[in-house]
Write a protein that holds these residues in place. Sequence first.
Motif, PDB file in Angstrom:
ATOM      1  N   THR A   1       0.831  -1.208   0.000  1.00  0.00           N
ATOM      2  CA  THR A   1       0.000   0.000   0.000  1.00  0.00           C
ATOM      3  C   THR A   1       0.863   1.255   0.000  1.00  0.00           C
ATOM      4  OG1 THR A   1      -1.733  -1.186   1.223  1.00  0.00           O
ATOM      5  CG2 THR A   1      -1.840   1.217   1.218  1.00  0.00           C
ATOM      6  N   GLN A   2       1.892   1.274   0.845  1.00  0.00           N
ATOM      7  CA  GLN A   2       2.789   2.419   0.913  1.00  0.00           C
ATOM      8  C   GLN A   2       3.520   2.623  -0.405  1.00  0.00           C
ATOM      9  OE1 GLN A   2       3.623   4.701   3.566  1.00  0.00           O
ATOM     10  NE2 GLN A   2       1.641   3.985   4.274  1.00  0.00           N
ATOM     11  N   GLN A   3       3.909   1.551  -1.067  1.00  0.00           N
ATOM     12  CA  GLN A   3       4.634   1.664  -2.326  1.00  0.00           C
ATOM     13  C   GLN A   3       3.769   2.308  -3.410  1.00  0.00           C
ATOM     14  OE1 GLN A   3       5.723  -2.421  -2.825  1.00  0.00           O
ATOM     15  NE2 GLN A   3       7.602  -2.246  -1.620  1.00  0.00           N
TER      16      GLN A   3
ATOM     17  N   GLU B   1       4.143   5.995  -5.209  1.00  0.00           N
ATOM     18  CA  GLU B   1       4.181   6.157  -6.667  1.00  0.00           C
ATOM     19  C   GLU B   1       3.284   7.309  -7.110  1.00  0.00           C
ATOM     20  OE1 GLU B   1       3.474   3.408 -10.690  1.00  0.00           O
ATOM     21  OE2 GLU B   1       2.971   2.638  -8.699  1.00  0.00           O
ATOM     22  N   ALA B   2       2.155   7.513  -6.399  1.00  0.00           N
ATOM     23  CA  ALA B   2       1.232   8.581  -6.765  1.00  0.00           C
ATOM     24  C   ALA B   2       1.823   9.970  -6.512  1.00  0.00           C
ATOM     25  CB  ALA B   2      -0.091   8.422  -6.009  1.00  0.00           C
ATOM     26  N   ILE B   3       2.694  10.090  -5.505  1.00  0.00           N
ATOM     27  CA  ILE B   3       3.284  11.402  -5.196  1.00  0.00           C
ATOM     28  C   ILE B   3       4.718  11.511  -5.728  1.00  0.00           C
ATOM     29  CG2 ILE B   3       1.876  11.677  -3.118  1.00  0.00           C
ATOM     30  CD1 ILE B   3       4.380  10.952  -1.475  1.00  0.00           C
TER      31      ILE B   3
ATOM     32  N   ASN C   1       0.278  13.045   2.705  1.00  0.00           N
ATOM     33  CA  ASN C   1      -0.335  12.016   1.872  1.00  0.00           C
ATOM     34  C   ASN C   1      -0.309  10.631   2.519  1.00  0.00           C
ATOM     35  OD1 ASN C   1      -0.998  13.241  -0.976  1.00  0.00           O
ATOM     36  ND2 ASN C   1       0.956  14.131  -0.363  1.00  0.00           N
ATOM     37  N   GLY C   2       0.071  10.572   3.803  1.00  0.00           N
ATOM     38  CA  GLY C   2       0.033   9.311   4.530  1.00  0.00           C
ATOM     39  C   GLY C   2       1.044   8.293   4.072  1.00  0.00           C
ATOM     40  N   VAL C   3       2.214   8.754   3.635  1.00  0.00           N
ATOM     41  CA  VAL C   3       3.268   7.861   3.163  1.00  0.00           C
ATOM     42  C   VAL C   3       4.373   7.825   4.207  1.00  0.00           C
ATOM     43  CG1 VAL C   3       4.965   7.406   1.351  1.00  0.00           C
ATOM     44  CG2 VAL C   3       2.729   8.340   0.758  1.00  0.00           C
ATOM     45  N   SER C   4       4.781   6.623   4.579  1.00  0.00           N
ATOM     46  CA  SER C   4       5.823   6.460   5.588  1.00  0.00           C
ATOM     47  C   SER C   4       7.202   6.581   4.955  1.00  0.00           C
ATOM     48  CB  SER C   4       5.683   5.102   6.277  1.00  0.00           C
ATOM     49  OG  SER C   4       6.787   4.843   7.116  1.00  0.00           O
ATOM     50  N   MET C   5       8.160   7.108   5.735  1.00  0.00           N
ATOM     51  CA  MET C   5       9.529   7.223   5.242  1.00  0.00           C
ATOM     52  C   MET C   5      10.150   5.846   5.021  1.00  0.00           C
ATOM     53  SD  MET C   5      10.411  10.437   4.895  1.00  0.00           S
ATOM     54  CE  MET C   5      12.201  10.427   4.984  1.00  0.00           C
TER      55      MET C   5
END
Length: 313
Positions: free
Chosen positions: A95-97, A101-103, A137-141
């Motif tokens: 999900t994170q990947q 990709e979207a951002i 955007n809720g993306v983890s480092m």
Amino acid sequence: MKRLKRLLTYGGLFTTLTLFLSACTTTQTHQQPPTGFFYGSIYHFLGLPMKHLITWIADLFGNPPNYGWAILLITLIVRLILMPLMLNQSKKTITQQHKREAIQPQLTDIQERQSKATSPEEKAELTQEMMTVMRENGVSMTGGMGCLPLLIQLPIFSALYMAIRYSSEIFKSTFLGISLGHTNLIVAILAGLTYVLQGYLSLVGLPESQKKQMKTMMMMSPLMTFFIAMVSPAGLGLYFFAGGILAIVQTLITNFYYMPRIKAEVAADLKKNPPKQVVKPAPKKPAAPKPAKPQRPAVQPHRNRNAGKQRRS
């Protein structure tokens, strides 16, 4: 929470290093159980219960006890217990990947400006901007990759090592012609290769940009597995080998069952909630006016100087 994760991570690395160093310093003969505070405590609370468990399971396979099948059964039980946790971890990672990709266009813009930045302040500001983009955007480092499944298995590694090394029955036993108490190059190679294959399968379906970032990380697990299995009793290498095969099965389940569903869920979520545009696109510079072409002077018709004289005459 962050301090707890950091403590667990450092503790796991320390345990791995301790196991590695203790394996390097032992000889290929059965030894008496350790009595020191550190190693003695590990043996008392981890190694001894594991020894009793292996012995009890081995007795179920008949007489003489088959300790190899006991280790394989323990591997299967551990993997089945951890499978829901590991599948959930895989789901978070995928999900994170796809969210990343979207951002990616925004991240690429920041990375390009970072490469052109000249001062530390400017680079720090751009790093903060990148973290803001990912947070909004809720993306983890870390991309959703956690180390909890590995940390849970570390006590099992230590317990198996202690049980095999300090139990004369298990140490002197064999399985398919392999001495469980001695190091075995073939078992170490097979254990490493299974995790190479598992790492390769985990890259299937990922964008090329993310494959390049994860290839280095995916090679660390096979290398660590090979080196630890190389200096440890073959019984522990057998655990790694069987665990690698089960990890391959788990990865196939993730690729062919979870991944299509997760892709559809993420696509639907992004359609409903498009990525937040944190990075403003750079304004387009007006096109420079084209230089005017120099105009050629009009060509005057050639006049005959003697024409007037001829007319007057």
